[in-house]
Scaffold this motif. Structure first.
Motif, PDB file in Angstrom:
ATOM      1  N   ARG A  16       0.810  -1.217   0.000  1.00 29.12           N
ATOM      2  CA  ARG A  16       0.000   0.000   0.000  1.00 29.12           C
ATOM      3  C   ARG A  16       0.843   1.266   0.000  1.00 29.12           C
ATOM      4  NH1 ARG A  16      -3.713  -1.897   4.901  1.00 29.12           N
ATOM      5  NH2 ARG A  16      -3.341   0.262   5.563  1.00 29.12           N
ATOM      6  N   GLY A  17       2.174   1.127   0.100  1.00 32.06           N
ATOM      7  CA  GLY A  17       3.046   2.290   0.103  1.00 32.06           C
ATOM      8  C   GLY A  17       2.914   3.129   1.361  1.00 32.06           C
ATOM      9  N   GLU A  18       2.819   2.484   2.516  1.00 33.88           N
ATOM     10  CA  GLU A  18       2.651   3.179   3.789  1.00 33.88           C
ATOM     11  C   GLU A  18       3.832   4.107   4.065  1.00 33.88           C
ATOM     12  OE1 GLU A  18       0.693   3.842   7.588  1.00 33.88           O
ATOM     13  OE2 GLU A  18       0.068   3.012   5.665  1.00 33.88           O
ATOM     14  N   ASP A  19       3.521   5.344   4.420  1.00 32.89           N
ATOM     15  CA  ASP A  19       4.557   6.315   4.754  1.00 32.89           C
ATOM     16  C   ASP A  19       5.265   5.906   6.042  1.00 32.89           C
ATOM     17  OD1 ASP A  19       3.905   7.847   2.571  1.00 32.89           O
ATOM     18  OD2 ASP A  19       2.544   9.157   3.692  1.00 32.89           O
ATOM     19  N   GLY A  20       6.591   6.080   6.062  1.00 30.38           N
ATOM     20  CA  GLY A  20       7.365   5.819   7.269  1.00 30.38           C
ATOM     21  C   GLY A  20       7.723   4.371   7.486  1.00 30.38           C
ATOM     22  N   LEU A  21       7.356   3.492   6.563  1.00 28.22           N
ATOM     23  CA  LEU A  21       7.672   2.072   6.714  1.00 28.22           C
ATOM     24  C   LEU A  21       8.986   1.766   6.012  1.00 28.22           C
ATOM     25  CD1 LEU A  21       6.247  -0.421   8.004  1.00 28.22           C
ATOM     26  CD2 LEU A  21       5.551  -1.047   5.694  1.00 28.22           C
ATOM     27  N   SER A  22       9.940   1.252   6.739  1.00 22.09           N
ATOM     28  CA  SER A  22      11.273   1.001   6.183  1.00 22.09           C
ATOM     29  C   SER A  22      11.284  -0.274   5.353  1.00 22.09           C
ATOM     30  CB  SER A  22      12.302   0.874   7.315  1.00 22.09           C
ATOM     31  OG  SER A  22      12.336   2.049   8.092  1.00 22.09           O
ATOM     32  N   VAL A  23      12.190  -0.282   4.366  1.00 23.10           N
ATOM     33  CA  VAL A  23      12.392  -1.481   3.554  1.00 23.10           C
ATOM     34  C   VAL A  23      13.477  -2.319   4.192  1.00 23.10           C
ATOM     35  CG1 VAL A  23      11.650  -0.350   1.444  1.00 23.10           C
ATOM     36  CG2 VAL A  23      14.052  -0.267   2.096  1.00 23.10           C
ATOM     37  N   ALA A  24      13.709  -3.511   3.654  1.00 20.17           N
ATOM     38  CA  ALA A  24      14.654  -4.454   4.247  1.00 20.17           C
ATOM     39  C   ALA A  24      16.032  -3.821   4.405  1.00 20.17           C
ATOM     40  CB  ALA A  24      14.751  -5.706   3.379  1.00 20.17           C
ATOM     41  N   GLY A  25      16.608  -3.985   5.581  1.00 20.60           N
ATOM     42  CA  GLY A  25      17.930  -3.449   5.869  1.00 20.60           C
ATOM     43  C   GLY A  25      17.907  -2.057   6.455  1.00 20.60           C
ATOM     44  N   TYR A  26      16.718  -1.445   6.536  1.00 21.80           N
ATOM     45  CA  TYR A  26      16.596  -0.084   7.068  1.00 21.80           C
ATOM     46  C   TYR A  26      15.558  -0.074   8.190  1.00 21.80           C
ATOM     47  CZ  TYR A  26      19.440   1.808   3.301  1.00 21.80           C
ATOM     48  OH  TYR A  26      20.494   2.091   2.462  1.00 21.80           O
ATOM     49  N   PHE A 271      -3.418  -2.337  17.335  1.00 21.31           N
ATOM     50  CA  PHE A 271      -4.384  -3.147  16.604  1.00 21.31           C
ATOM     51  C   PHE A 271      -4.313  -2.771  15.133  1.00 21.31           C
ATOM     52  CE2 PHE A 271      -6.444   0.581  18.373  1.00 21.31           C
ATOM     53  CZ  PHE A 271      -7.046   1.160  17.266  1.00 21.31           C
ATOM     54  N   TRP A 272      -4.739  -3.677  14.277  1.00 22.69           N
ATOM     55  CA  TRP A 272      -4.723  -3.413  12.836  1.00 22.69           C
ATOM     56  C   TRP A 272      -5.759  -4.287  12.134  1.00 22.69           C
ATOM     57  CZ3 TRP A 272      -1.024  -6.018  15.552  1.00 22.69           C
ATOM     58  CH2 TRP A 272      -0.724  -7.336  15.173  1.00 22.69           C
ATOM     59  N   ALA A 273      -6.136  -3.844  10.933  1.00 25.40           N
ATOM     60  CA  ALA A 273      -7.136  -4.548  10.137  1.00 25.40           C
ATOM     61  C   ALA A 273      -6.459  -5.280   8.987  1.00 25.40           C
ATOM     62  CB  ALA A 273      -8.173  -3.569   9.586  1.00 25.40           C
ATOM     63  N   GLU A 274      -6.915  -6.494   8.708  1.00 26.45           N
ATOM     64  CA  GLU A 274      -6.350  -7.308   7.632  1.00 26.45           C
ATOM     65  C   GLU A 274      -7.097  -7.027   6.339  1.00 26.45           C
ATOM     66  OE1 GLU A 274      -4.877 -11.866   7.546  1.00 26.45           O
ATOM     67  OE2 GLU A 274      -7.047 -11.600   7.597  1.00 26.45           O
ATOM     68  N   ASP A 277      -7.138  -2.804   1.114  1.00 22.78           N
ATOM     69  CA  ASP A 277      -7.708  -1.524   0.704  1.00 22.78           C
ATOM     70  C   ASP A 277      -7.386  -0.466   1.762  1.00 22.78           C
ATOM     71  OD1 ASP A 277     -10.158   0.509   0.777  1.00 22.78           O
ATOM     72  OD2 ASP A 277      -9.931  -0.254  -1.272  1.00 22.78           O
ATOM     73  N   THR A 278      -6.680   0.581   1.375  1.00 25.17           N
ATOM     74  CA  THR A 278      -6.235   1.595   2.331  1.00 25.17           C
ATOM     75  C   THR A 278      -7.409   2.314   2.984  1.00 25.17           C
ATOM     76  OG1 THR A 278      -4.211   1.943   1.041  1.00 25.17           O
ATOM     77  CG2 THR A 278      -4.809   3.650   2.632  1.00 25.17           C
ATOM     78  N   ASP A 279      -8.398   2.738   2.177  1.00 27.30           N
ATOM     79  CA  ASP A 279      -9.549   3.458   2.722  1.00 27.30           C
ATOM     80  C   ASP A 279     -10.344   2.585   3.687  1.00 27.30           C
ATOM     81  OD1 ASP A 279      -8.901   5.711   1.296  1.00 27.30           O
ATOM     82  OD2 ASP A 279     -10.233   5.246  -0.395  1.00 27.30           O
ATOM     83  N   GLN A 280     -10.515   1.332   3.314  1.00 24.04           N
ATOM     84  CA  GLN A 280     -11.267   0.430   4.177  1.00 24.04           C
ATOM     85  C   GLN A 280     -10.519   0.190   5.478  1.00 24.04           C
ATOM     86  OE1 GLN A 280     -12.500  -3.245   2.316  1.00 24.04           O
ATOM     87  NE2 GLN A 280     -12.853  -4.238   4.285  1.00 24.04           N
ATOM     88  N   ALA A 281      -9.207   0.034   5.388  1.00 17.99           N
ATOM     89  CA  ALA A 281      -8.405  -0.157   6.597  1.00 17.99           C
ATOM     90  C   ALA A 281      -8.499   1.066   7.504  1.00 17.99           C
ATOM     91  CB  ALA A 281      -6.952  -0.433   6.221  1.00 17.99           C
TER      92      ALA A 281
END
Length: 609
Positions: A16-26, A271-274, A277-281
């Motif tokens: 979903r391209g979440e802001d602030g989420l690091s990729v592998a190694g970061y 908590f989080w939703a599975e 869809d970004t809007d639905q989440a």
């Protein structure tokens, strides 16, 4: 199960391209300053990159090469670190020489043959740098022990973000200090992959070490078996370890915009939703957040929407009637983490569909429901838990909440099982000790008893009298009637003595009356005759109504008062007291506190109060 759910959430957020989420190694770390280097390796400037929008400067969260897990070892991070490593200066560290030597050795060896201008500049800077240079401007004393990154002069990109730096980071990425990683079947993905020996720490859990704590760790011989050490005891691939720790740190981030993090007692809850869809989440997680922590009274629109959701669920209507973008089958995950020295304890872990959780929250609201309502907005889970702490001048402290009790209450809300029996005992004890009979405490008593009664009815068809929601004058339960009687006796005392009274019978006798009625009520019934005698002279109609209530309540009791009441009955006593005092005498209390009482014709009407 927990690690697998977190791993899957990381993959969804990444897609979903979440802001602030690091990729592998970061990983996301707190960075305060950037050293700007010339191509020749000289210091051109020092840039303060902290967030200066608040009252106090705060480090900026930045994605940097994942740090090493430090215990007592001296390990350098790649292309960034705190000043003791980068510059050899510190206000607290006692081994700055060793730390700076480790940073310099790692980078000089790794950068020796690099051709990238930025990496070459860093190598030249480290070759020439000595800690004594820190005294020369533009360095500042407030930089000490802050995290530092680098940037090439004239380039807007930080050194660790340059393509050549990412290649270098990938080359240096290992988890076994130069040794080949063991390969085993990953417990999270089920694939045969290189396993992680050490798992990165989790940050953001209140009460845990500021440097972070671990969910999975082995560091003693007693935890080793069959020649396996540390992470080999629970083989999780490097890929899965990075994913679950990264997403959990992301969920735990401290931000006013983070609606997926709550604090309940000593437990930090995420908590989080599975859903992909970004809007639905977003909508699902917002609703779930409001179920846990209802909106303030000032937000009338959100409050009304939440009320309609709970009402619709209670009536068996679908969630889509409230919001078409809500999917009742969306799976939700709730994780409660509590500090445990250098590790984290799992206080609770629950997963189910949004519809199931909404139904349980709705049932929770019905169990606590009292009339008249003791609150303007429904209490949050934390407000309920706080009511179990000692009250001083009407206020309670969070540190006085029993940690295990807080976790058990939240688990009962999420699963629909009985509230912990210790909740009732704790609330009853608090009311007896500090005399604070708040509406929230009474509601907790009612909730525990109502839920247990409903569970018993479901199992064996018990027809035992239900716990009343509002004043039930027909109830034959002795404890409930005694609570009503105590409220009438207190009202008679207040009406007779008015503002001259220093302490009511509730202040002096509530604890004994609710626990050992036979030792108190005969005395109270004798004393109330003095109060009624005064009222017959000054306010005869009010005296008549009070006498009628006393006769009606006493007439429904047994021939003698009970010698003692069980904890459950002490809870019913409190409910009866609340119903009677709120239904009949709240208006009397308000009138007594006003100057309108000067006109006795107002108080002595024939209309019951």
């Amino acid at each position: 199960m927990i690690l697998q759910a977190l791993y899957n959430e990381y993959q969804r957020l990444l897609e979903r391209g979440e802001d602030g989420l690091s990729v592998a190694g970061y990983s996301a770390e707190k960075i305060s300053y950037a050293i700007v280097l010339t191509p020749e390796g000289a210091v051109a400037d020092i840039t303060d990159i902290r967030d200066l929008s608040g009252k106090k400067p705060q480090p900026r969260i930045m994605s940097v090469p994942q740090p090493k897990k430090r215990t007592s070892d001296t390990k350098s991070n790649v292309l960034w670190d705190k000043t003791s490593y980068v510059l050899g200066v510190s206000a607290t560290s006692q081994r700055t020489y060793e730390e700076h030597a480790a940073f310099k050795a790692l980078h000089c060896a790794a950068l020796a043959h690099e051709t990238d201008a930025g990496l070459k500049a860093l190598n030249t800077f480290l070759q020439a740098w000595t800690p004594e240079h820190f005294q020369v401007p533009p360095f500042k004393p407030e930089m000490l022990d802050a995290n530092i990154v680098f940037r090439l002069d004239g380039d807007n990109q930080y050194l660790h973000d340059r393509p050549a730096a990412k290649v270098l980071r990938a080359r240096l990425l290992d988890t076994r200090e130069g040794q080949a990683s063991a390969t085993a079947m990953c417990l999270v993905t089920g694939e045969y992959l290189p396993t992680a020996r050490l798992h990165p720490v989790i940050k953001g859990v209140n009460g845990a070490q500021s440097s972070g704590a671990s969910i999975v760790s082995f560091n003693q011989e007693s935890f080793c078996s069959y020649g396996k050490e540390q992470g080999d005891n629970a083989p999780v691939s490097e890929q899965a370890v990075f994913a679950y720790t990264t997403v959990l740190n992301h969920l735990l981030r401290r931000s006013e915009h983070n609606r997926q993090r709550l604090q309940i007692g000593d437990a930090t809850v995420v908590f989080w939703a599975e859903t992909a869809d970004t809007d639905q989440a977003t909508r699902t997680e917002l609703l779930f957040s409001q179920l846990f922590d209802p909106p303030q009274e000032s937000d009338a629109q959100a409050t009304e929407k939440l009320r309609r959701v709970l009402d619709n669920v209670a009536q068996g209507r679908p969630l889509q009637e409230i919001d078409p973008q809500l999917d009742a089958t969306t799976r939700m995950f709730v994780l409660g983490l509590a500090p445990n020295v250098s590790r984290l304890s799992i206080r609770f872990w629950e997963s189910d569909t949004l519809e199931v959780f909404a139904r349980r929250f709705s049932q929770h609201a019905q169990d606590l429901h009292l009339e008249p309502l003791p609150w303007k907005t429904a209490p949050s889970a934390w407000r309920l838990v706080l009511a179990t702490a000692p009250s001083r001048n009407g206020k309670a402290k969070s540190e006085d909440v029993l940690p295990q009790l807080a976790g058990d209450v939240v688990r009962a809300i999420l699963t629909g099982i009985n509230y912990p029996r210790s909740l009732l005992a704790n609330v009853v004890m608090r009311m007896r000790s500090d005399g604070d009979l708040s509406g929230v405490r009474i509601a907790l008593c009612k909730g525990v008893l109502a839920r247990e009664q409903r569970q018993r009815q479901g199992v064996n068809g018990s027809n035992k009298e239900e716990v009343p929601v509002s004043l039930d004058e027909q109830s034959t339960n002795p404890a409930y009637r005694l609570g009503r009687l105590f409220a009438v006796l207190e009202a008679a005392q207040r009406s007779a003595l008015g503002s001259q009274i220093n302490a009511t019978i509730r202040d002096r006798y509530y604890g004994a009356a609710s626990a050992t009625p036979a030792s108190v009520f005969p005395v109270l019934l004798r004393n109330v005759q003095n109060h009624l005698s005064r009222l017959r002279k000054d306010r005869p109609n009010l005296a008549r109504h009070l006498e009628q209530d006393i006769r009606e309540i006493v007439g429904g009791l047994l021939a003698s008062f009970p010698r003692s009441l069980r904890i459950e009955d002490q809870g019913r006593f409190a409910i009866g007291y609340y119903h009677q005092s709120q239904a009949r005498f709240s208006k009397v209390d308000n009138a007594l506190s006003s100057h309108a009482l000067a006109n006795e014709t107002v108080a002595d009407t024939d209309t019951p109060i």
